[in-house]
Motif scaffolding. Structure first.
Motif, PDB file in Angstrom:
ATOM      1  N   ARG A   1       0.933  -1.096  -0.009  1.00  0.00           N
ATOM      2  CA  ARG A   1       0.059  -0.257  -0.210  1.00  0.00           C
ATOM      3  C   ARG A   1       0.920   1.316   0.027  1.00  0.00           C
ATOM      4  NH1 ARG A   1      -5.049  -1.571   0.823  1.00  0.00           N
ATOM      5  NH2 ARG A   1      -5.443  -3.669   2.138  1.00  0.00           N
ATOM      6  N   VAL A   2       0.711   2.380  -0.780  1.00  0.00           N
ATOM      7  CA  VAL A   2       1.439   3.415  -0.913  1.00  0.00           C
ATOM      8  C   VAL A   2       0.710   4.689  -0.669  1.00  0.00           C
ATOM      9  CG1 VAL A   2       2.764   2.159  -2.820  1.00  0.00           C
ATOM     10  CG2 VAL A   2       0.690   3.867  -3.321  1.00  0.00           C
ATOM     11  N   GLN A   3       1.604   5.633  -0.267  1.00  0.00           N
ATOM     12  CA  GLN A   3       1.053   6.929   0.310  1.00  0.00           C
ATOM     13  C   GLN A   3       1.911   7.984  -0.544  1.00  0.00           C
ATOM     14  OE1 GLN A   3       0.762   7.985   4.430  1.00  0.00           O
ATOM     15  NE2 GLN A   3      -0.360   9.789   3.896  1.00  0.00           N
ATOM     16  N   VAL A   4       0.936   8.950  -1.287  1.00  0.00           N
ATOM     17  CA  VAL A   4       1.805  10.078  -2.085  1.00  0.00           C
ATOM     18  C   VAL A   4       1.344  11.447  -1.497  1.00  0.00           C
ATOM     19  CG1 VAL A   4       2.177  10.969  -4.567  1.00  0.00           C
ATOM     20  CG2 VAL A   4       1.773   8.430  -4.132  1.00  0.00           C
ATOM     21  N   MET A   5       2.401  12.052  -1.085  1.00  0.00           N
ATOM     22  CA  MET A   5       2.091  13.522  -0.528  1.00  0.00           C
ATOM     23  C   MET A   5       2.231  14.453  -1.774  1.00  0.00           C
ATOM     24  SD  MET A   5       3.727  13.152   3.332  1.00  0.00           S
ATOM     25  CE  MET A   5       2.589  11.918   4.711  1.00  0.00           C
ATOM     26  N   ASP A   6       3.156  14.015  -2.562  1.00  0.00           N
ATOM     27  CA  ASP A   6       3.630  14.897  -3.624  1.00  0.00           C
ATOM     28  C   ASP A   6       4.140  14.031  -4.942  1.00  0.00           C
ATOM     29  OD1 ASP A   6       3.765  17.457  -1.837  1.00  0.00           O
ATOM     30  OD2 ASP A   6       5.469  16.508  -1.040  1.00  0.00           O
ATOM     31  N   PRO A   7       3.683  14.600  -6.089  1.00  0.00           N
ATOM     32  CA  PRO A   7       4.220  13.807  -7.235  1.00  0.00           C
ATOM     33  C   PRO A   7       5.795  13.981  -7.110  1.00  0.00           C
ATOM     34  CG  PRO A   7       2.661  15.599  -7.913  1.00  0.00           C
ATOM     35  CD  PRO A   7       3.020  15.592  -6.329  1.00  0.00           C
ATOM     36  N   PRO A   8       6.391  12.923  -7.889  1.00  0.00           N
ATOM     37  CA  PRO A   8       7.610  12.742  -7.672  1.00  0.00           C
ATOM     38  C   PRO A   8       8.547  13.793  -8.330  1.00  0.00           C
ATOM     39  CG  PRO A   8       6.962  11.168  -9.187  1.00  0.00           C
ATOM     40  CD  PRO A   8       5.777  11.947  -8.668  1.00  0.00           C
ATOM     41  N   GLY A   9       7.919  14.666  -9.346  1.00  0.00           N
ATOM     42  CA  GLY A   9       8.691  15.645  -9.956  1.00  0.00           C
ATOM     43  C   GLY A   9       9.097  16.716  -9.153  1.00  0.00           C
ATOM     44  N   TRP A  10       8.309  17.197  -8.208  1.00  0.00           N
ATOM     45  CA  TRP A  10       8.784  18.248  -7.343  1.00  0.00           C
ATOM     46  C   TRP A  10       9.948  17.784  -6.636  1.00  0.00           C
ATOM     47  CZ3 TRP A  10       5.212  20.455  -2.960  1.00  0.00           C
ATOM     48  CH2 TRP A  10       5.791  21.608  -2.404  1.00  0.00           C
ATOM     49  N   TRP A  11      10.135  16.656  -5.921  1.00  0.00           N
ATOM     50  CA  TRP A  11      11.346  16.300  -5.268  1.00  0.00           C
ATOM     51  C   TRP A  11      12.466  16.252  -6.094  1.00  0.00           C
ATOM     52  CZ3 TRP A  11      11.981  14.134  -0.032  1.00  0.00           C
ATOM     53  CH2 TRP A  11      13.187  13.457   0.150  1.00  0.00           C
ATOM     54  N   LEU A  12      12.384  15.636  -7.040  1.00  0.00           N
ATOM     55  CA  LEU A  12      13.567  15.522  -8.165  1.00  0.00           C
ATOM     56  C   LEU A  12      14.013  16.836  -8.467  1.00  0.00           C
ATOM     57  CD1 LEU A  12      11.771  12.521 -10.142  1.00  0.00           C
ATOM     58  CD2 LEU A  12      13.827  12.204  -8.373  1.00  0.00           C
ATOM     59  N   ARG A  13      13.147  17.675  -8.839  1.00  0.00           N
ATOM     60  CA  ARG A  13      13.754  19.062  -9.236  1.00  0.00           C
ATOM     61  C   ARG A  13      14.337  19.541  -8.317  1.00  0.00           C
ATOM     62  NH1 ARG A  13       8.366  19.477 -11.378  1.00  0.00           N
ATOM     63  NH2 ARG A  13       7.899  20.893  -9.934  1.00  0.00           N
TER      64      ARG A  13
END
Length: 369
Positions: free
Chosen positions: A109-121
């Motif tokens: 089961r997963v939880q997403v608080m932000d799409p990954p693009g924000w972190w990666l940038r």
């Protein structure tokens, strides 16, 4: 996470991949009741994102991630876990989740608080690694049993794109802390509150400029922007309207914000942050609506908080970037008591329906089905 766990009940165990430079406070009741294992997380912040960085990332993916995943699986067996719940934040956790799907029998089961693009940038991750991480993120969502999404908009988008059963697990507030809706602003007062970090920096600066212009009108006895934050970068102009306040625990913060006239929530207009604006949900909004004071939302109309608040007619809206539009909206908001009271009432009703702890307990149980 503490608030979510309070709604969910104690997990079988907590496995933490932690930045070695951070020393978070863990409430003592977890250590008393729940097995906790803390492992150092590999470095995820690089500058500049050059070939050497790519080589380091490749080494982490090829050697460190398999080791971390094996440790997590062993820990899950040790504590008698039946499923694994993982927050997909950053390339390390995305990689671990991706490997779990391939190498373990544990339902994920997963939880997403932000799409990954924000972190990666924000972490200057090189383009090749970023593309790989986004692809693995997509694979994990397709293979997960369920997804705890940070907004209703994210639920709809991820279900449509990946077929995952997505449930909105949104930051919540104890209803005992919530206050009655305000009836009117203070006479001749423009005191606006802001809590948290101003990620939408251009929008925040537009508010400061608008308030600085309002301050020129001597009819107003007070024109103040109360900023509750640990730190605040320099503003372009209008410093004189800012009243710096310390970070406060939520109960105290709600009480202090309730003394002000309006509460400001900016969200990005920039195309660079379109995905984040469309899918994320500002946690400060739960706190704001609990105060019973009207929210001043500064964002695109199609942003996630914009759609949420528009559905309940629960904010004053500024859908333009320039400070002049914000100046006029502020005057309208504090100049019409009937509309002010209506917005305050609608905001408190929206809090009761969607953002209180009983609702969080309900939605988290749906996530675990």
């Amino acid at each position: 996470m503490d608030r979510i766990l309070a709604a969910a009940g104690d997990p079988a165990g907590i496995f933490v991949l932690q930045n070695p430079h951070l020393t978070p406070h863990v409430p003592p009741h977890y250590a008393e009741r729940v097995p906790i294992k803390v492992i150092a997380k590999p470095n995820e912040l690089y500058y500049p994102p050059d070939d050497e960085v790519r080589q380091k990332e490749r080494a982490v993916a090829d050697t460190v991630i398999p080791e971390l995943t094996s440790e997590l699986i062993a820990f899950a067996y040790e504590v008698g876990a039946e499923e694994i719940w993982i927050v997909l934040e950053g390339q390390t956790l995305i990689r671990v989740a991706h490997r779990l799907l391939a190498t373990s029998d544990f339902p994920l089961r997963v939880q997403v608080m932000d799409p990954p693009g924000w972190w990666l940038r924000a972490h200057n991750v090189d383009p090749e690694t970023s593309t790989e991480a986004v692809g693995q993120f997509n694979d994990v969502l397709r293979g997960a049993r369920s997804c705890a999404a940070t907004s209703w908009a994210m639920c709809a988008a991820y279900h449509r794109e990946f077929g995952v059963r997505a449930v909105p697990v949104v930051p919540a507030v104890d209803p005992a802390l919530a206050l009655p809706p305000a009836e009117a602003p203070q006479p001749r007062s423009i005191r606006i509150g802001f809590a948290g970090q101003p990620y939408a920096w251009e929008e925040f600066n537009a508010l400061v400029r608008a308030m600085a212009k309002l301050r020129w009108n001597t009819w107003w006895s007070a024109v103040e922007l109360h900023v509750f934050a640990d730190r605040l970068p320099p503003v372009e102009s209008g410093q004189e309207v800012i009243v710096k306040r310390p970070w406060l625990p939520q109960a105290q913060l709600i009480s202090e914000l309730a003394q002000l006239d309006l509460l400001y929530c900016p969200y990005w207009f920039s195309e660079e942050y379109r995905e984040e604006a469309n899918l994320c949900f500002p946690s400060k909004l739960s706190t704001y609506l609990a105060t019973g004071r009207p929210v001043l939302l500064h964002s695109r109309a199609d942003s996630s908080p914009g759609r949420f608040l528009r559905a309940g007619s629960a904010a004053f809206f500024c859908f333009r970037t320039e400070s002049g539009a914000m100046h006029d909206l502020i005057e309208q908001a504090v100049g019409h008591s009937d509309r002010y009271a209506e917005i305050a009432h609608n905001g408190r009703a929206l809090f009761d329906q969607y953002l209180s702890m009983p609702q969080l307990r309900k939605t988290f149980q749906e996530f675990l089905l």
